[in-house]
Design a protein around this motif. Structure first.
Motif: not given
Length: 712
Positions: A653-662
């Protein structure tokens, strides 16, 4: 210490086993048709971790303790016997009229305000099953109208012939003098010995609720009678299951008062909400042991989100007239607020505000969220968490429940996408945002209505979904730190094993400590002390019957006090077990004065109107060995995290697009490990989500602080 404690929730059955110096956690889906099946699955998982057989475990443990939602479910589903009611002549409509508030009790505030659509709940005792009996005892306990025994025999016969499967006796002022209610039980047994009617229960109201107030006392006894058969057979099945696996000791059942007792010393009414209350008990013990100060306990499970408050140096908050389902009852129950915001809570379109609304309906464990692939067709919080990338489809609940992302996506798309004009990920983000905000609002409301600020409390996030939503709740609440306690996924089960064996008895009184008209102080110490002694004796009898050593029994005296004729009562816990002189009376008044000021603000006290005691309550208990907690402070230099085991594309929430998350495994919970978000830590029984801008810091016993970075 060898102990098994179990919390049977609406979706999952949690099992916490202390075996010597080891503790293990296990979970399984709750099997509502037979609770023993889900318990056996969870126990088998725990035994695999300990590398022993269930028979070996159960034959050697000190105790097995259950907290269960069986009674709650029976009320919701209206699965119970036909209950007949005997009342004093002239009081036939006390229960049907329900103090003119029955349409609203147990509903949310918006539902209560919708008076044109208000509907009373389906009565547990319909009017044709209520009979009046000729008798009357006055407010002092004197017999005003002797019991007409022939009338009693006739009314009992009428109820039995009408098909009553449980009987309740509620006579006016029976808490002052129960002689007529006790005689009715004797007559019933004379007319219908056990070999004629079997195990049909007859409950006396003065034995279930010790306070005046005919309506609340009646509903307490009615609900108890309604749940009696369900609890008897359900818990009896659990006990038989234990016997078959080698357990020879009495089975213990947790109570919503914050204590526990053997099954044969437990009323069905005492088991309602006992699971969440066990979590509050664990929070209280953790707060003291780990020096956390004030804490707010939040339990996010599969069905609901439960909130409780523990204030440093104070006792748990009690509801002395709680509403259970739709019924006002008169039993002391640890105060909690339940919101429909669990992992299985169903998300639906709110046409008025054109957004998504979460709960209160839940998919439960059967069929469960759509992702369970068991027939669920509606989107839930768990489905949203899966679509956002937080959950591992192949390693959910230790791999016992494979998740189907396609089903989750379809449920979101079919029910919400068109109405909200968003894609599946956009809808899932909105669900996550709404459920976090709903839980944060529930916490803030509960604290602020009692005069507290959230920043003065440590928020504990536990339950299967607590660590997954901890950052989102804290951000919406406006605080920078939240704690996932040790054993967070099974924290309520841990608490079920940490409570004392306890019974609470109470009685009404009219004890005026200070009379403003005569300017005199209370001096009838003998009468007051006799009442306390009687209540202590009842508790001592209960505990001795369960095999407790009298030397181990402790007592706590609680008094419901108020100024003059105020309706508001304040519970005061006093170290004074007896009153012997005027100084004791003045000290008790000072305690009340201070407690009232803490609750309503300094200067709000009004001793000039008089001070009186309305209820005397004695808690008799025996302390039990507890699972110890270490101090959970963030100390020392942080340790670097282990290598991630994988990574996933996650949406926040509050971030556009996917984030590569460990993604990290159990090793990331080693004490001192610090991980900056975004990150995911997956363990056997839960998932920790570290959102962007937050830092995860592992502390003793597998606890974890989520700390918001100052730059965000």
């Amino acid at each position: 210490m060898n102990r098994v404690s179990v919390d049977i929730g609406g979706t999952f059955t949690d099992c916490f086993v202390a075996w010597g110096d080891r503790v293990v956690e296990a979970k399984s889906l709750t099997t509502h048709h037979n609770l023993a099946v889900g318990f056996n699955d969870a126990l088998a998982d725990a035994c695999r971790q300990l590398e022993i057989t269930p028979h070996t475990l159960l034959s050697q443990v000190d105790s097995v303790r259950y907290a269960t939602t069986l009674g709650t479910n029976a009320l919701i589903e209206r699965k119970g016997p036909r209950v007949g009611l005997l009342v004093t002549t002239g009081f036939k409509h006390t229960v049907p009229l329900s103090r003119a508030r029955g349409y609203g009790e147990g509903l949310t505030e918006p539902e209560q305000m919708d008076i044109p659509n208000a509907q009373r709940p389906e009565p547990i005792v319909p009017i044709p099953l209520i009979r009046e009996v000729r008798e009357r005892i006055d407010y002092r306990g004197d017999v005003f109208w002797a019991l007409d025994e022939d009338d009693v025999r006739l009314r009992i016969r009428e109820l039995v012939d009408a098909g009553a499967q449980a009987l309740v006796v509620m006579f006016t002022n029976s808490v002052v003098n129960p002689v007529h209610e006790l005689r009715v039980r004797e007559i019933f047994l004379e007319e219908y010995p056990a070999h004629l009617l079997g195990s049909i229960p007859l409950l006396l109201s003065h034995q279930v609720a010790g306070r005046k107030g005919e309506y609340a006392r009646a509903t307490s006894t009615i609900v108890d009678a309604y749940l009696h058969q369900t609890m008897y057979h359900g818990l009896g099945t659990l006990e038989l299951n234990l016997r078959q696996q080698g357990y020879a000791r009495p089975m213990l059942v947790n109570h919503n008062s914050g204590g526990m007792a053997q099954l044969n010393s437990t009323d069905a009414l005492q088991t309602v909400h006992s699971g969440p209350v066990s979590g509050i008990a664990a929070s209280e013990f953790l707060a003291a042991a780990a020096e956390l100060g004030n804490v707010v306990a939040t339990d996010m499970g599969g069905t609901s989100f439960d909130i409780g408050i523990v204030v440093q140096g104070d006792l748990k908050y009690y509801d002395f007239n709680p509403v259970i389902d739709r019924w006002l009852v008169s039993v002391p129950m640890v105060h909690l607020v339940a919101l429909g915001a669990g992992g299985g809570s169903i998300a639906r379109y709110d046409r008025m505000y054109k957004t998504v609304e979460i709960g209160p309906k839940s998919a439960g464990s059967d069929p469960g969220p759509a992702a369970y692939d068991r027939g669920g067709q509606f989107p839930t919080v768990t489905d949203a968490d899966l679509l956002l990338g937080y959950l591992d489809p192949k390693n959910y609940a230790n791999g016992h429940i494979p998740l189907n992302p396609r089903r989750a996506r379809q449920a979101v798309r079919d029910n919400l996408c068109d109405e909200l004009d968003l894609d599946e990920i956009g809808v899932a983000k909105l669900i996550k945002k709404q459920v976090d905000a709903s839980m944060a609002n529930g916490i803030a409301t509960e604290l602020r209505t009692r005069g507290y600020e959230p920043k003065d409390f440590t928020v504990l996030a536990y339950g299967g979904n607590g660590p997954l939503h901890a950052c989102g709740i804290a951000a919406a609440l406006g605080i920078s730190k939240v704690l996932a306690p040790p054993y967070s996924s099974t924290f309520s089960a841990c608490g079920a094993g940490n409570v004392s064996q306890m019974h609470i008895h109470e009685m009404n009184t009219w004890t005026v400590l200070f009379n403003p008209n005569t300017k005199s102080f209370f001096s009838d110490y003998e009468t007051f002390n006799h009442s306390v002694e009687e209540l202590e004796q009842r508790g001592r009898t209960d505990l001795e019957r369960q095999g407790m050593d009298p030397a181990d029994i402790r007592y706590r005296l609680e008094l419901d006090m108020r100024y003059g004729n105020q309706r508001v009562q304040t519970a005061v816990v006093t170290h004074l077990s007896r009153l012997t002189r005027q100084r004791d009376v003045l000290e008790l008044m000072d305690q009340f004065h201070e407690r009232y000021g803490e609750r309503f603000g300094k200067g709000s006290q009004s001793p000039e109107t008089g001070v009186r005691i309305n209820t005397i309550r004695v808690c008799a208990y025996v302390e039990q060995p507890k699972v110890k907690f270490a101090r959970l402070a963030i100390t020392g230099e942080p340790k670097a995290p282990p290598e991630p085991v994988s990574s996933r594309a996650c949406h926040f929430v509050g971030h556009d697009g996917a984030i590569d998350t460990p993604v990290y495994d159990e090793r990331a919970r080693a004490e001192g490990t610090e991980i900056s978000g975004p990150a995911i830590i997956t363990t056997r029984v839960t998932t920790y989500l570290v959102e962007p801008g937050w830092t995860f810091r592992a502390v003793a016993q597998g606890g974890a602080w989520f700390v918001r970075n100052s730059s965000h």
